[in-house]
Write a protein that holds these residues in place. Structure first.
Motif, PDB file in Angstrom:
ATOM      1  N   ILE A   6       7.077   2.991   5.866  1.00 51.54           N
ATOM      2  CA  ILE A   6       6.041   1.460   5.570  1.00 51.54           C
ATOM      3  C   ILE A   6       5.282   1.160   6.471  1.00 51.54           C
ATOM      4  CG2 ILE A   6       7.298  -1.341   6.547  1.00 51.54           C
ATOM      5  CD1 ILE A   6       9.995  -0.400   5.589  1.00 51.54           C
ATOM      6  N   LEU A   7       3.655   0.519   5.178  1.00 51.40           N
ATOM      7  CA  LEU A   7       2.293   0.199   6.669  1.00 51.40           C
ATOM      8  C   LEU A   7       2.012  -1.022   6.534  1.00 51.40           C
ATOM      9  CD1 LEU A   7      -0.365   1.792   6.849  1.00 51.40           C
ATOM     10  CD2 LEU A   7      -0.917   1.470   4.888  1.00 51.40           C
ATOM     11  N   MET A   8       2.196  -1.416   7.898  1.00 48.23           N
ATOM     12  CA  MET A   8       1.552  -2.798   8.255  1.00 48.23           C
ATOM     13  C   MET A   8       0.210  -2.744   9.310  1.00 48.23           C
ATOM     14  SD  MET A   8       4.815  -3.149   8.383  1.00 48.23           S
ATOM     15  CE  MET A   8       4.731  -5.102   8.950  1.00 48.23           C
ATOM     16  N   LYS A   9       0.095  -4.567   8.698  1.00 53.16           N
ATOM     17  CA  LYS A   9      -1.241  -4.957   9.496  1.00 53.16           C
ATOM     18  C   LYS A   9      -2.601  -3.915   9.036  1.00 53.16           C
ATOM     19  CE  LYS A   9      -0.811  -6.605  13.061  1.00 53.16           C
ATOM     20  NZ  LYS A   9      -1.067  -7.046  14.739  1.00 53.16           N
ATOM     21  N   SER A  10      -3.192  -3.835   7.482  1.00 53.38           N
ATOM     22  CA  SER A  10      -4.101  -2.696   6.890  1.00 53.38           C
ATOM     23  C   SER A  10      -5.002  -4.364   6.735  1.00 53.38           C
ATOM     24  CB  SER A  10      -3.705  -2.475   5.504  1.00 53.38           C
ATOM     25  OG  SER A  10      -2.812  -1.277   5.502  1.00 53.38           O
ATOM     26  N   ASP A  11      -4.802  -5.508   6.617  1.00 52.11           N
ATOM     27  CA  ASP A  11      -5.511  -6.693   6.757  1.00 52.11           C
ATOM     28  C   ASP A  11      -6.028  -6.540   8.143  1.00 52.11           C
ATOM     29  OD1 ASP A  11      -2.565  -7.092   7.171  1.00 52.11           O
ATOM     30  OD2 ASP A  11      -3.726  -8.775   8.549  1.00 52.11           O
ATOM     31  N   LEU A  22     -12.699   7.669   6.198  1.00 53.03           N
ATOM     32  CA  LEU A  22     -12.946   7.240   4.755  1.00 53.03           C
ATOM     33  C   LEU A  22     -13.332   6.233   4.654  1.00 53.03           C
ATOM     34  CD1 LEU A  22      -9.348   8.525   5.904  1.00 53.03           C
ATOM     35  CD2 LEU A  22      -9.415   8.176   3.505  1.00 53.03           C
ATOM     36  N   PRO A  23     -13.603   6.060   3.695  1.00 53.72           N
ATOM     37  CA  PRO A  23     -13.931   4.840   3.431  1.00 53.72           C
ATOM     38  C   PRO A  23     -13.570   3.162   3.710  1.00 53.72           C
ATOM     39  CG  PRO A  23     -14.064   5.443   0.997  1.00 53.72           C
ATOM     40  CD  PRO A  23     -14.010   6.787   2.424  1.00 53.72           C
ATOM     41  N   GLY A  24     -14.300   2.370   3.739  1.00 51.08           N
ATOM     42  CA  GLY A  24     -13.057   1.107   3.986  1.00 51.08           C
ATOM     43  C   GLY A  24     -13.869  -0.017   3.303  1.00 51.08           C
ATOM     44  N   TRP A  25     -12.381  -0.887   2.531  1.00 47.47           N
ATOM     45  CA  TRP A  25     -12.891  -1.383   1.528  1.00 47.47           C
ATOM     46  C   TRP A  25     -13.166  -2.635   1.448  1.00 47.47           C
ATOM     47  CZ3 TRP A  25      -8.330   1.235   4.483  1.00 47.47           C
ATOM     48  CH2 TRP A  25      -7.575   0.224   5.764  1.00 47.47           C
ATOM     49  N   LYS A  26     -13.728  -3.134   2.655  1.00 45.36           N
ATOM     50  CA  LYS A  26     -14.153  -4.168   2.443  1.00 45.36           C
ATOM     51  C   LYS A  26     -13.758  -5.417   1.586  1.00 45.36           C
ATOM     52  CE  LYS A  26     -17.756  -3.498   4.579  1.00 45.36           C
ATOM     53  NZ  LYS A  26     -18.259  -4.641   6.141  1.00 45.36           N
ATOM     54  N   THR A  27     -12.046  -5.504   1.608  1.00 48.38           N
ATOM     55  CA  THR A  27     -11.744  -6.750   0.486  1.00 48.38           C
ATOM     56  C   THR A  27     -10.810  -7.522   1.883  1.00 48.38           C
ATOM     57  OG1 THR A  27     -12.045  -5.103  -1.111  1.00 48.38           O
ATOM     58  CG2 THR A  27     -11.002  -7.170  -1.168  1.00 48.38           C
ATOM     59  N   LYS A  28     -10.583  -9.042   1.772  1.00 51.28           N
ATOM     60  CA  LYS A  28      -9.820  -9.578   2.281  1.00 51.28           C
ATOM     61  C   LYS A  28      -8.520  -8.707   1.990  1.00 51.28           C
ATOM     62  CE  LYS A  28      -9.442 -13.863   3.185  1.00 51.28           C
ATOM     63  NZ  LYS A  28      -8.376 -13.688   4.365  1.00 51.28           N
ATOM     64  N   LEU A  29      -7.408  -8.505   2.347  1.00 51.95           N
ATOM     65  CA  LEU A  29      -6.131  -7.711   2.058  1.00 51.95           C
ATOM     66  C   LEU A  29      -4.973  -9.568   1.743  1.00 51.95           C
ATOM     67  CD1 LEU A  29      -5.749  -4.216   3.316  1.00 51.95           C
ATOM     68  CD2 LEU A  29      -6.499  -5.026   1.178  1.00 51.95           C
ATOM     69  N   ASP A  30      -5.543 -10.380   2.485  1.00 56.15           N
ATOM     70  CA  ASP A  30      -4.235 -10.749   3.506  1.00 56.15           C
ATOM     71  C   ASP A  30      -3.417 -12.111   1.782  1.00 56.15           C
ATOM     72  OD1 ASP A  30      -5.748 -13.074   3.365  1.00 56.15           O
ATOM     73  OD2 ASP A  30      -5.620 -13.534   5.250  1.00 56.15           O
ATOM     74  N   GLY A  31      -4.553 -11.552   0.688  1.00 52.51           N
ATOM     75  CA  GLY A  31      -4.135 -13.014   0.469  1.00 52.51           C
ATOM     76  C   GLY A  31      -3.587 -12.037  -1.086  1.00 52.51           C
ATOM     77  N   VAL A  89       4.624   5.889   1.023  1.00 53.63           N
ATOM     78  CA  VAL A  89       4.469   4.126   1.042  1.00 53.63           C
ATOM     79  C   VAL A  89       5.132   3.693   0.213  1.00 53.63           C
ATOM     80  CG1 VAL A  89       2.582   2.411   2.211  1.00 53.63           C
ATOM     81  CG2 VAL A  89       2.412   5.197   2.594  1.00 53.63           C
ATOM     82  N   SER A  90       6.477   3.208   0.781  1.00 49.64           N
ATOM     83  CA  SER A  90       7.081   2.069  -0.015  1.00 49.64           C
ATOM     84  C   SER A  90       6.772   0.705   0.122  1.00 49.64           C
ATOM     85  CB  SER A  90       8.940   2.616  -0.064  1.00 49.64           C
ATOM     86  OG  SER A  90       8.442   4.203   0.311  1.00 49.64           O
ATOM     87  N   LEU A  91       6.075  -0.310   1.379  1.00 48.27           N
ATOM     88  CA  LEU A  91       6.951  -1.319   1.656  1.00 48.27           C
ATOM     89  C   LEU A  91       4.946  -1.468   2.212  1.00 48.27           C
ATOM     90  CD1 LEU A  91       8.889  -3.550   2.269  1.00 48.27           C
ATOM     91  CD2 LEU A  91       6.665  -3.732   3.496  1.00 48.27           C
ATOM     92  N   ILE A  92       4.235  -2.310   2.079  1.00 50.45           N
ATOM     93  CA  ILE A  92       3.027  -2.486   2.143  1.00 50.45           C
ATOM     94  C   ILE A  92       3.163  -4.309   3.127  1.00 50.45           C
ATOM     95  CG2 ILE A  92       0.298  -3.256   1.900  1.00 50.45           C
ATOM     96  CD1 ILE A  92       0.926  -0.589   0.368  1.00 50.45           C
ATOM     97  N   SER A  93       2.757  -4.666   4.283  1.00 48.02           N
ATOM     98  CA  SER A  93       2.580  -5.687   4.596  1.00 48.02           C
ATOM     99  C   SER A  93       0.396  -6.222   5.249  1.00 48.02           C
ATOM    100  CB  SER A  93       3.065  -5.849   5.855  1.00 48.02           C
ATOM    101  OG  SER A  93       3.095  -6.955   6.628  1.00 48.02           O
ATOM    102  N   VAL A  94       0.857  -7.105   4.570  1.00 47.64           N
ATOM    103  CA  VAL A  94      -0.447  -7.299   4.461  1.00 47.64           C
ATOM    104  C   VAL A  94      -0.920  -8.842   5.145  1.00 47.64           C
ATOM    105  CG1 VAL A  94      -1.772  -6.366   2.500  1.00 47.64           C
ATOM    106  CG2 VAL A  94      -0.221  -8.869   1.961  1.00 47.64           C
ATOM    107  N   GLY A  95       0.150  -9.347   5.833  1.00 45.87           N
ATOM    108  CA  GLY A  95      -0.205 -10.204   6.908  1.00 45.87           C
ATOM    109  C   GLY A  95       1.169 -10.810   7.267  1.00 45.87           C
TER     110      GLY A  95
END
Ligand code: GDP
Ligand code: IMO
Ligand code: MG
Length: 425
Positions: A329-334, A373-382, A408-414
């Motif tokens: 479960i991947l958290m806080k990528s935002d 790795l290259p960053g995504w430079k995009t707002k993920l939280d929306g 990775v089964s679940l991704i949290s973006v906020g």
């Protein structure tokens, strides 16, 4: 996300990965949520409907419907803090009395345990663990020394005598450490807490849990802290005093190992640590500051600033292996949205010059080798679905899955309950 009769959710790093949020999100799929170790050293944050709650001893399934929540036998409980936490929830309209059960075998944190925690830390000089000061170590020490008091003892006629014996022994230790203290107020509040606690259902939780399973119901086991703080496998002695790994769910709840189905391992897209101890990927530069600022990395219990660094795949691989993680479960990528380059540690160079990707006996002085790795430079939280993920973020996820050999089964973006994306596979 697949679910089985007993699933375990736990932290893979040094705690604060976001366990509270995900337990809250997953609770509707289960009948019972049960915490299996730790105590009010934990701070599990949940956000929904514009409100934020921090749970310490009460499981994070408490806000979802009428689900039963259990404080398991592996936990340690401070009556003063429990009362404050439970009262605040009751005042917020959460019904607790019918559905929060406490194991008779959970151990009691006494006011003198807290004093001992602080006295023993103070006596250490350099090399302090940097505990939360909640009496966790001394309470588990008494448990193992067979001198502890348990919640079930509250119901026995000789409780007062047992309490006095334990307190006197602790006072002798405090005096030998020349530690100044005043117990009066703390003991008063604790006795009030004890009376309040007696108003809850104090049960043989191992029987309750196994009966629930016999009825075909499901349980989500909630871990506290993280694998790298485990008493056996963490960065000893800079660890907590319980087994935070998956096996702790068996001993901390009375569940047989063969019953465990899925193991949800929670990780942040970077890494944090609060308190002392080695942290190979720790950053002391602007990148670390950025993670701290954007991630609001301050402890939910003590308010201490959390140390920040890049994600450490050497430590994560070790944690996944120890726990038998089936789903990441991947958290806080935002929090990493603004970074042009994302780094991930794939190897350590040890002080003797050798390279290793196996987590070593002592990681002090290990120098991380990074993959970039290259960053995504995009707002993920929306974002609401994985179809909206930028390519670089998908690449980052694939990289993690490949290196860690786990999906990775679940991704949290906020922080909010709704800012959660389940990956359909
Ligand atoms: P726990 O101890 O594992 O439950 O985690 P904490 O509650 O101590 O710390 C996690 C913090 O991150 C809390 O403040 C959460 O509200 C917050 N949080 C959780 N998930 C996310 C996420 O995906 N993005 C961001 N920005 N914050 C998150
Ligand atoms: P959650 O459940 C992060 C750390 C303390 C200290 C060490 C020992 O919110 O992830 P203790 O008081 O347990 O004897 O302290 O462990 N620690 C945590 N760090 N999150 C936690 O819990 C922690 N609980 C304890 O900072 O380094
Ligand atoms: Mg926390």
């Amino acid at each position: 996300m697949k679910q089985s009769k007993v699933d375990v959710l736990l932290g893979l790093q040094w705690g604060d990965e976001g366990k509270g949020k995900v337990v809250d999100v997953l609770t509707p799929k289960y009948d019972v949520v049960a915490r299996f170790q730790g105590g009010p050293n934990a701070g599990h944050t949940l956000e929904f409907e514009g409100k934020k709650y921090v749970l310490k001893s009460i499981p994070s399934g408490i806000f979802q419907g009428d689900k039963v929540n259990i404080i398991g036998n592996g936990m340690v409980l401070d009556a003063t803090l429990f009362k404050a936490e439970a009262k605040a929830l009751e005042e917020a309209g959460v019904n607790l009395k019918d559905r929060l059960f406490i194991s008779k075998k959970a151990h009691l944190i006494l006011p003198t345990h807290r004093l001992l925690d602080s006295a023993l830390e103070g006596a250490k000089g350099t090399g302090k663990v940097g505990t939360t000061g909640r009496g966790i170590g001394p309470t588990y020490t008494d448990k193992v020394a067979r001198t502890g008091l348990r919640v079930g003892d509250l119901l026995c006629p000789d409780f007062e005598q047992k309490y006095r014996d334990a307190r006197d022994a602790h006072e002798r230790m405090l005096n030998s450490l020349n530690y100044d203290y005043d117990l009066f107020q703390a003991e008063l509040a604790w006795r009030e807490g004890i009376e309040y606690m007696k108003g809850f259902k104090i049960i043989d939780s191992e029987h309750y849990i196994n009966n629930v399973l016999r009825e075909g119901k499901t349980i989500l086991c909630e871990g506290a802290q993280g694998t790298m703080l485990d008493i056996d496998f963490g960065s000893y002695p800079f660890v907590t005093s319980s087994n935070t790994v998956c096996a702790g769910a068996c001993t901390g709840l009375g569940i047989a190992p063969c019953r465990i189905g899925r193991v949800f391992g929670i990780m942040k897209a970077y890494c944090t640590r609060v308190g002392g101890g080695p942290f190979p990927t720790e950053l002391f530069d602007a990148d670390g500051q950025m993670m701290s600022d954007r991630g609001h990395e301050f402890g939910a219990v003590t308010g201490r600033r959390r140390r920040c660094g890049w994600v450490d795949l050497v430590a994560l691989k070790y944690a996944i292996q120890l726990n038998g993680v089936t789903d990441l479960i991947l958290m806080k990528s935002d929090v990493l949205d603004t970074f042009s380059i994302i780094k991930a540690c794939v190897e350590y160079v040890m002080p003797d010059g050798t390279h290793t990707s196996e987590f070593p006996f002592n990681c002090e002085g290990a120098v991380p080798v990074y993959e970039e790795l290259p960053g995504w430079k995009t707002k993920l939280d929306g974002l609401h679905s994985e179809n909206e993920f930028p390519e670089e973020f998908n690449n980052y996820i694939s990289f993690l899955e490949e290196y860690l050999e786990t999906p990775v089964s679940l991704i949290s973006v906020g922080p909010d309950r709704n800012q959660t994306i389940v990956r359909e596979k």
